[in-house]
Design a protein around this motif. Structure first.
Motif, short mmCIF file in Angstrom:
data_model
loop_
_atom_site.label_atom_id
_atom_site.label_comp_id
_atom_site.label_asym_id
_atom_site.label_seq_id
_atom_site.Cartn_x
_atom_site.Cartn_y
_atom_site.Cartn_z
N PRO A 122 0.64 -1.44 -0.06
CA PRO A 122 0.06 -0.10 0.08
C PRO A 122 0.70 1.17 0.08
O PRO A 122 0.51 2.32 -0.70
CB PRO A 122 -0.91 -0.13 1.38
CG PRO A 122 -0.89 -1.45 1.70
CD PRO A 122 0.47 -2.12 0.92
N ASP A 123 1.78 1.07 0.70
CA ASP A 123 2.65 2.41 0.62
C ASP A 123 3.44 2.69 -0.72
O ASP A 123 3.75 3.89 -0.98
CB ASP A 123 3.99 1.96 1.82
CG ASP A 123 3.47 2.00 3.34
OD1 ASP A 123 2.70 0.93 3.46
OD2 ASP A 123 3.65 2.78 4.19
N THR A 124 3.99 1.54 -1.39
CA THR A 124 4.66 1.89 -2.65
C THR A 124 3.41 2.36 -3.64
O THR A 124 3.92 3.09 -4.41
CB THR A 124 5.13 0.25 -3.03
OG1 THR A 124 6.09 -0.39 -2.16
CG2 THR A 124 5.73 0.40 -4.51
N ILE A 125 2.29 1.75 -3.51
CA ILE A 125 1.20 2.30 -4.64
C ILE A 125 0.88 3.57 -4.22
O ILE A 125 0.74 4.23 -5.18
CB ILE A 125 -0.12 1.40 -4.46
CG1 ILE A 125 0.32 -0.14 -4.82
CG2 ILE A 125 -1.13 2.10 -5.03
CD1 ILE A 125 -0.78 -1.00 -4.47
N ALA A 126 0.75 4.01 -3.06
CA ALA A 126 0.59 5.40 -2.78
C ALA A 126 1.97 6.28 -3.24
O ALA A 126 1.46 7.60 -3.79
CB ALA A 126 0.39 5.61 -1.11
#
Length: 314
Positions: free
Chosen positions: A228-232
């Motif tokens: 999720p952090d990477t996608i954000a």
């Protein structure tokens, strides 16, 4: 178009060299990384900063481009920080994620992109100044404070002394020296300048190979709880940052034509490997950073080519 592809190809080859070293001999690659990371941080990168900034007319490029580049980066980094706060991430994860979402690879990819998309290096020089004079010192200071609070480095330093040590890091000192040389019009004697230039030129290839070694050790997108952090971060870097650049440079600042496309193209550049180097030196969590650097390198190419196509259509 050829210049754009050349810039991306150079980066890809050097990262591949580092990955190949790690694949052939993991033990040797770990030793190389352990030795090169502090070498680049304390020596080659500061020398590069002196060379780049001193050869730039700081006054002439600190006009409209630099404020736009700085505002775009700060707004993009703030968007990731909002995500990090809402998802209750640790301070180190928020700080390095914000930098990875907004700090672009202007040093080597940005120059050919600016030349072939815009026909001028003014946009990329402005980005370099914004990053080297403001963003890098800002993030390095934050990294240093977080690192000291966590006891990751220099445990004896605290309070004002620790903040000053973080603020006046080697990269910032190199930028300040380069800025002073530019503003005063002074030049170093050739016996000093040439070794400084040679050492500085080693910084970018070494950083790229170090990143390649790290990438091989920990493959991208394998840590599922960090996806999720990477996608954000990728949404901020590859989608929102160019959109923010368009809005600020176009409707707000009134730029159009090649000037507007130049700002957008600079915002579409991939995340710089410097973020990994700075984070590693301060013991920041780097899984998301590596993923963002890796993925943004691929996503930025179609966006940059689209900017070039729009320029040709205009």
């Amino acid at each position: 178009m050829e210049g754009i592809l050349l810039g991306f190809s150079i980066v890809a080859v050097l990262i591949a060299v580092g990955a190949l070293i790690a694949a052939v001999s993991p033990v040797v690659s770990e030793r190389i990384r352990a030795g090169l990371t502090p070498l680049v941080y304390y020596l080659t990168n500061p020398c590069l900063m002196v060379v780049l900034v001193s050869q730039t007319d700081v006054r002439s490029v600190a006009g409209i481009y630099a404020p736009i580049a700085l505002t775009v980066a700060l707004l993009t980094g703030a968007l990731f920080a909002v995500f990090g706060v809402l998802t209750h991430r640790r301070a180190g994860e928020v700080a390095v994620g914000s930098m990875a979402s907004s700090y672009v690879n202007a040093g080597n990819i940005g120059v050919p992109v600016a030349l072939y998309v815009v026909g001028s290096t003014a946009p990329v020089v402005a980005v370099l100044l914004a990053q080297l004079l403001v963003l890098a010192p800002l993030y390095l200071t934050i990294f240093g404070v977080i690192s000291r609070r966590a006891g990751a480095s220099d445990k004896g330093s605290s309070g004002a002394a620790g903040i000053l040590a973080s603020l006046f890091n080697p990269t910032t000192v190199g930028v300040l020296i380069g800025g002073l040389l530019s503003l005063t019009g002074r030049t170093l004697p050739a016996p000093l300048w040439e070794p400084l230039r040679m050492v500085g030129e080693a910084s970018i290839p070494l950083m790229l190979m170090i990143f390649g070694m790290a990438l091989w050790k920990e493959r991208p997108f394998t840590v599922r709880n960090r996806l999720p952090d990477t996608i954000a971060g990728l949404v901020c870097k590859s989608a929102l940052m160019p959109c923010i650049a368009w809005f600020l440079a176009g409707p707000v600042w009134g730029l159009n034509g090649t000037e507007l496309l130049g700002v957008i193209a600079m915002a579409a550049l991939p995340t710089a490997q410097n973020v990994y180097l700075f984070g590693a030196q301060h013991k920041m969590p780097l899984t998301v950073t590596k993923d963002i650097i890796f993925a943004s390198s691929f996503l930025s190419l179609p966006v940059t080519l689209a900017a070039s196509w729009l320029l040709a259509m205009g």
